[in-house]
Design a protein around this motif. Structure first.
Motif, PDB file in Angstrom:
ATOM      1  N   GLU A 145      43.613  40.015  46.753  1.00  0.00           N
ATOM      2  CA  GLU A 145      43.006  38.921  45.996  1.00  0.00           C
ATOM      3  C   GLU A 145      44.046  38.425  44.995  1.00  0.00           C
ATOM      4  N   GLU A 147      45.030  35.698  41.860  1.00  0.00           N
ATOM      5  CA  GLU A 147      44.679  34.708  40.845  1.00  0.00           C
ATOM      6  C   GLU A 147      45.895  33.829  40.552  1.00  0.00           C
ATOM      7  N   TYR A 149      47.116  29.869  38.349  1.00  0.00           N
ATOM      8  CA  TYR A 149      46.768  28.739  37.492  1.00  0.00           C
ATOM      9  C   TYR A 149      47.264  27.435  38.111  1.00  0.00           C
ATOM     10  N   GLU A 209      38.078  30.894  38.057  1.00  0.00           N
ATOM     11  CA  GLU A 209      38.196  32.009  37.131  1.00  0.00           C
ATOM     12  C   GLU A 209      37.995  31.562  35.683  1.00  0.00           C
ATOM     13  N   GLN A 214      42.334  28.022  36.161  1.00  0.00           N
ATOM     14  CA  GLN A 214      42.614  29.286  36.842  1.00  0.00           C
ATOM     15  C   GLN A 214      41.621  29.502  37.982  1.00  0.00           C
ATOM     16  N   GLU A 216      40.882  31.977  41.831  1.00  0.00           N
ATOM     17  CA  GLU A 216      41.202  33.159  42.626  1.00  0.00           C
ATOM     18  C   GLU A 216      40.821  32.878  44.068  1.00  0.00           C
ATOM     19  N   SER A 263      46.880  36.435  35.171  1.00  0.00           N
ATOM     20  CA  SER A 263      46.568  36.398  36.600  1.00  0.00           C
ATOM     21  C   SER A 263      46.998  37.699  37.257  1.00  0.00           C
TER      22      SER A 263
END
Length: 448
Positions: A145, A147, A149, A209, A214, A216, A263
Motif C-alpha cells: 500500500e 501513500e 501527495y 488520506e 494526500q 493511498e 506518506s
C-alpha cells in the motif's frame, strides 16, 4: 520456463504488433536509493536482446546516490574500472508508456538470474531471500500500500504548493477522509489507476488520506514477492508521469509538510507452506508471535532501509500513525507491526514503518528476514500495544546512528548478504554527508 528466449521473443513481437507506433523502449532497473536507471533501446534491438544477445550496463549504476552521483565505496566506482555487468529482461514487464508525449515502451531489467548477479542490486537481494525461504518451504504472499501527495505543478520558490481542487480551483487544504475528494480528483486518480493496470499492476482500493492532496492506492495480494515489489516500483514511476500530464506533481516523499501526516509504505505479508496452510496460524498463532518477535528484534537495525533518507526520519513520531519505537498490536495503526483482523487462512502482518519513498525490494527483503529470523529463534515478543500502551523498544532516529546499528548486525549480514550491507550502509552514509554540505538559509538567519 523451458525456453525463456522464445517466450521473451514472443512477448516483444506481440508488443510490436499491438503497438506499431512505438519505436523505443526504456529498459529500467531500480538503484539503491530507489530511482530508475537504464537505457532507451530501439525496439528492433530489443528483439535481438530477447533472442539472446547480451544486455550489459555499468555495474556501478546500482550505487548511485540520491542525486545521481557516484560515491567511493570500497573499491567500487573509482578503483574498479567501472565494469559492465550482465542484465536480463524481466518477462511480462514490457508495457506501453502512456504518459510521455511520444509513443514509448518500458521493460524491467535485472541482474538476478544471470550468471554473475550483482550482490548489492536491490532486486537480487530480494530474490536471494525469496529463494532461501522457498527452499525452507515458506511461501510469502505480499501486498503493498503506497501513500503519496499531489502538489500543484508550479513550485513556490522551490516549496510545494497544495494541489488545486479541480472543482473550486482552490487549494485542497482541508485534510480529511471525505469520499468527495476522490470525486473531485477523479480525473487524475482514475488515469493513475488505469495506467497502473496497463502496466500489469493489480490496483485495488483508492483512499483520500488525511493530508491535503494526500491519497493511498493499494495493490492486490500476490504470491510472487518479486512481482509485488515490481508493482510498487513501477507504480511510483507511472504515477509521477500521469500527475505531470494532468498539471500536478506527485511525490512519495516521506514528509513534505511538517504540519501534516507523512506518506508510508505499508506491506502486508502472510506465509504459507507448500500445501497452502498459513504458517502464521500454526500452534494457535504461536508462530505469529515468533514472527513478530523476529521483526521487532531486527527492526532497529533495518532503519536505513525503512527510512532511507534525511526527510524520512522526519516522519517518525509526527502527527498520526508513525511510531518512534518498535512495537506491535492487534488492529492498532500506531504499531510498527499491525495484525489486521482476519480468519486463520488470511492471517498476516502489516508492516507500517517504511516511508513511501523507500526501496520496495529492500523493504520486503528486510521484513521477510525478520519473519524468518523469528520463526527460527522461536522467542516471544514484547507485550502488544493493546495490553501495554507504553510497550516498545527504541530504534535509531538519525541516519548515522541507524547505519552503525545496521552495518555489524550478524543476522542481516548473513541473510541479506555482507557485501550488500556494507555497500548499502556506505551509500547511505555518503548520501547523508552530501546532504550536510549545503548551508541552509536558516543557518544564515540564526548565526550570521
Amino acid at each position: 520456463m523451458k525456453n525463456p528466449c522464445a517466450s521473451l521473443l514472443a512477448e516483444v513481437r506481440t508488443f510490436r504488433q499491438l503497438h506499431p507506433e512505438v519505436r523505443y523502449v526504456d529498459l529500467i532497473a531500480l538503484d539503491i536509493p530507489g530511482h530508475f536507471y537504464g537505457k532507451r533501446y530501439p525496439i528492433d534491438m530489443l528483439e535481438k536482446v530477447a533472442a539472446g544477445s547480451p544486455l550489459k550496463l555499468p555495474q556501478n549504476a546500482v550505487l548511485l546516490g540520491a542525486q545521481g552521483g557516484l560515491f567511493k565505496i570500497g573499491d567500487y566506482c573509482f578503483n574498479d574500472g567501472d565494469p559492465d555487468a550482465n542484465r536480463r529482461l524481466v518477462p511480462g514487464t514490457l508495457k506501453p508508456v502512456s504518459w510521455e508525449s511520444q509513443p514509448l515502451g518500458q521493460m524491467l531489467i535485472t541482474s538476478d538470474g544471470t550468471e554473475t548477479p550483482i550482490e548489492f542490486e536491490p532486486r537480487e537481494v530480494l530474490a536471494k531471500v525469496l529463494e532461501r525461504l522457498q527452499h525452507k518451504g515458506i511461501h510469502p504472499v505480499v501486498a503493498f500500500e503506497l501513500e503519496f501527495y499531489l502538489f500543484d505543478k508550479k513550485l513556490d520558490n522551490g516549496q510545494p504548493q497544495f494541489a488545486r481542487d479541480p472543482l473550486s480551483g482552490d487549494a485542497d487544504d482541508q485534510p480529511n477522509l471525505h469520499i468527495e475528494r476522490l470525486s473531485r480528483f477523479s480525473e487524475v486518480l482514475d488515469d493513475m489507476a488505469r495506467t497502473a493496470k496497463d502496466q500489469g499492476i493489480d490496483i485495488t482500493v483508492i483512499t483520500a488520506e488525511i493530508g491535503p492532496g494526500q491519497f493511498e492506492i493499494n495493490f492486490g495480494h500476490d504470491s510472487d514477492g518479486l512481482r509485488a515489489a515490481d508493482w510498487a516500483a513501477l507504480f511510483c514511476r507511472s504515477t509521477r508521469g500521469v500527475a505531470l500530464k494532468h498539471g500536478y506533481r506527485a511525490s512519495f516523499m516521506a514528509k513534505p509538510y511538517l504540519q501534516h501526516p507523512g506518506s508510508g509504505m505499508h506491506v502486508h505479508v502472510s506465509l504459507y507452506d507448500g500445501a497452502g496452510n498459513n504458517l502464521l496460524a500454526a500452534h494457535q498463532q504461536q508462530a505469529l508471535r515468533h514472527a513478530v518477535a523476529g521483526c521487532l528484534e531486527l527492526l532497529p537495525h533495518c532503519m536505513p532501509i525503512f527510512s532511507p533518507n534525511h526527510n524520512a526520519f522526519r516522519r517518525l513520531g509526527a502527527t498520526v500513525n508513525a511510531a518512534t519505537r518498535a512495537s506491535w498490536g492487534f488492529e492498532d495503526r500506531d504499531a510498527c507491526v499491525r495484525i489486521p483482523e482476519s480468519d486463520p487462512r488470511n492471517l498476516r502482518i502489516e508492516h507500517r514503518l517504511a516511508s513511501a519513498d523507500a526501496n520496495p525490494y529492500l523493504v520486503l527483503a528486510a521484513i521477510l528476514v525478520g519473519l524468518e529470523h523469528g520463526l527460527q529463534a522461536k522467542r516471544d515478543p514484547i507485550a502488544p500495544l493493546n495490553e501495554d500502551s507504553t510497550s516498545g523498544t527504541d530504534f535509531p532516529l538519525e541516519m548515522l546512528d541507524a547505519v552503525r546499528a545496521m552495518q555489524h548486525q550478524p543476522v542481516l549480514r548473513d541473510k541479506l548478504g555482507a557485501e550488500f550491507v556494507d555497500v548499502y550502509c556506505e551509500n547511505k552514509r555518503q548520501d547523508h554527508l552530501a546532504f550536510q554540505q549545503e548551508i541552509h538559509a536558516r543557518e544564515y538567519r540564526w548565526f550570521l
